[in-house]
Scaffold this active site. Structure first.
Site, PDB file in Angstrom:
ATOM      1  N   CYS A  78       0.840  -1.198   0.000  1.00 27.88           N
ATOM      2  CA  CYS A  78       0.000   0.000   0.000  1.00 27.88           C
ATOM      3  C   CYS A  78       0.882   1.257   0.000  1.00 27.88           C
ATOM      4  CB  CYS A  78      -0.979  -0.031   1.158  1.00 27.88           C
ATOM      5  SG  CYS A  78      -2.403   1.069   0.932  1.00 27.88           S
ATOM      6  N   HIS A 134      -3.673  -5.639   1.052  1.00 27.00           N
ATOM      7  CA  HIS A 134      -3.568  -5.971   2.474  1.00 27.00           C
ATOM      8  C   HIS A 134      -4.063  -7.406   2.676  1.00 27.00           C
ATOM      9  CE1 HIS A 134      -2.567  -1.949   3.831  1.00 27.00           C
ATOM     10  NE2 HIS A 134      -3.542  -1.465   3.072  1.00 27.00           N
TER      11      HIS A 134
END
Length: 486
Positions: free
Chosen positions: A332, A432
């Site tokens: 991310c 994630h």
């Protein structure tokens, strides 16, 4: 329908874990259970099926209930961006960014959203288990409160107060709460729990009786340290503050602790691997040269934390690590940092600017107001190992085709995601939960996987936690307080 709320004498007393354990315990008794937290403050967020976001603690609690995630489980989520401001998420969507003083003056307006969510959940379940935030003893925050007594009184939900004996002063913290809060707030508290006890519980009998005598509240149990809780994802970054490595293995994986680190439970599956030592590197400490893999984690503020990373000298450590043949993975915000540039033309994180990245992958990122919030699944390109997780990020990243990189993952819908250098040393993606599935971990930790998916490990830990709480908590009395027959 029934409901009970766990509030604490302070932050990090174990409310989130106790709520998760009670949810699983009651679900195992055949009740329809749902979790609820009116207001959470965390940069650890989960994505719901309808494209919203809630605190990861409520996602864990939903798993404990065996219920799908809903934005109603955490209607107000505050995601800190600095010491004085936070992003405000209401019903899963960003409402804006507010300073601390401005938010305190406006938070009472959010009570309507909180109550709407609570009513919807209560209509769907036999019992709702509610988690407070911080402590009701923070009487300076009582006006307009929606997280603790403000909600409890508006919804007429009875409260059980949790005290943490491990930090010391538990008698004073519970009796002191009774002394400082408003009498009408005190009347909402029907019982108390002692959490994180070590040793012979009989030594605390007199203290337990003294709390009951001085408060007029019913003691509902003394809960010891429960080993199963260590296998559950952490809620707050405060749990990362000890620099000790987690796990006792020989392969070291290092994660620099960015100042606004987010969704750090991505790494729990690695910490639980035999033969792996996961080291959370605190500020001011070099990244260990012994690390085989450095993971740059997600962050709530990529540009600010890239500056923070450089201020620690970690950019130098990472470059040296790559030169030595080590591997780097960015997830991310960490993925964005690996590129050439990060542009924030609309000033989402602060003043509009473009900053240079670490230059380890040919990526360019542009921050955008609208977030990407979606569940994700697919396979690694190369070994076809499956993954399952979610995306939650602001900004889009493009990768230049120069022959030195290829996509890292292929999504279930056919899209390519992420990038990896052809020599395999540097990689990144927006996913994630990348390590949750055992087959995917095996691609990163050759031969060291224990073969247990993270979902299965967490589910088993919830059952162990529930069984322990069934021994130490007066569950039938708690149900009676909640208005639910045992």
């Amino acid at each position: 329908m029934a409901a009970v709320m766990l509030q604490g004498t302070g932050s990090d007393v174990g409310k989130s874990v106790l709520v998760a354990g009670l949810c699983r315990l009651l679900a195992n008794r055949g009740l329809s259970v749902l979790p609820f937290k009116p207001q959470n403050m965390s940069n650890n967020a989960a994505v719901t099926a309808d494209g919203g976001e809630i605190g990861r603690a409520q996602a864990l609690q939903a798993l404990a209930c065996r219920a799908p995630l809903s934005v109603d489980m955490n209607p107000v989520l505050l995601k800190p961006q600095s010491d004085r401001s936070a992003q405000v998420v209401v019903h899963g969507k960003v409402r804006g960014t507010l300073g601390a003083e401005y938010y305190r003056s406006r938070k009472g307006e959010l009570l309507e959203a909180v109550m709407a969510s609570y009513r919807r959940l209560r209509a769907q379940a036999d019992i709702v288990v509610v988690e407070g935030a911080g402590s009701p003893a923070e009487i300076n925050l009582r006006a307009g409160d929606i997280a603790n007594m403000g909600f409890a009184r508006a919804a007429n939900v009875p409260v059980v107060l949790v005290g943490d004996i491990d930090r010391g002063g538990v008698i004073a913290s519970i009796v002191g709460t009774r002394a400082v809060i408003d009498p009408e707030d005190s009347a909402m508290i029907r019982g108390f729990l002692i959490n994180k006890f070590r040793g012979d519980v009989a030594l605390f009998d007199d203290g337990y009786a003294a709390i009951a005598q001085r408060t007029g509240w019913e003691g509902l149990g003394v809960v010891p340290w429960i080993a199963a809780a260590r296998a559950l994802p952490a809620e707050d970054a405060v749990t990362l503050q000890t620099p000790d490595a987690m796990g006792g293995g020989v392969m070291e994986i290092a994660v620099p602790m960015l100042s606004r680190i987010a969704n750090f439970d991505d790494f729990d599956p690695l910490a639980n691997e035999p033969g792996v030592r996961l080291t959370m590197v605190p500020p001011g400490t070099p990244i260990p040269a012994t690390a085989s893999l450095i993971i740059i984690p997600g962050t709530k503020a990529t540009i600010a934390d890239l500056g923070f990373l450089r201020a620690q000298g970690w950019d130098i450590d990472i470059a040296a690590h790559v030169r030595r043949g080590g591997r780097v993975l960015g997830i991310c915000g960490g993925y964005q940092m690996l590129g050439r540039t990060i542009a924030d033309p609309e000033g989402i994180e602060g003043a509009p600017e473009t900053v240079p990245g670490l230059g380890l992958l040919p990526l360019d990122t542009v921050m955008q107001v609208d977030k990407t919030l979606r569940e994700a699944a697919g396979v690694s390109i190369g070994d076809n190992a499956p993954f399952r997780g979610y995306e939650i990020h602001a900004g889009t990243t493009t990768c230049s085709t120069n022959g030195n990189t290829r996509p890292l993952l292929r999504m279930a819908d056919g899209r390519d995601e992420g990038a990896i250098s052809v020599d395999g040393r540097v990689a990144g993606c927006y996913i994630h939960g990348l390590f949750d599935l055992a087959a995917q971990r095996r691609g990163w930790i050759d031969g060291l996987s224990n073969g247990v998916d993270q979902d299965a490990a967490v589910d088993a830990a919830l059952d162990d936690l529930a069984a322990a709480l069934d021994r130490y908590v007066a569950v039938d009395r708690l149900l009676a307080i909640a208005g639910q027959a045992a």
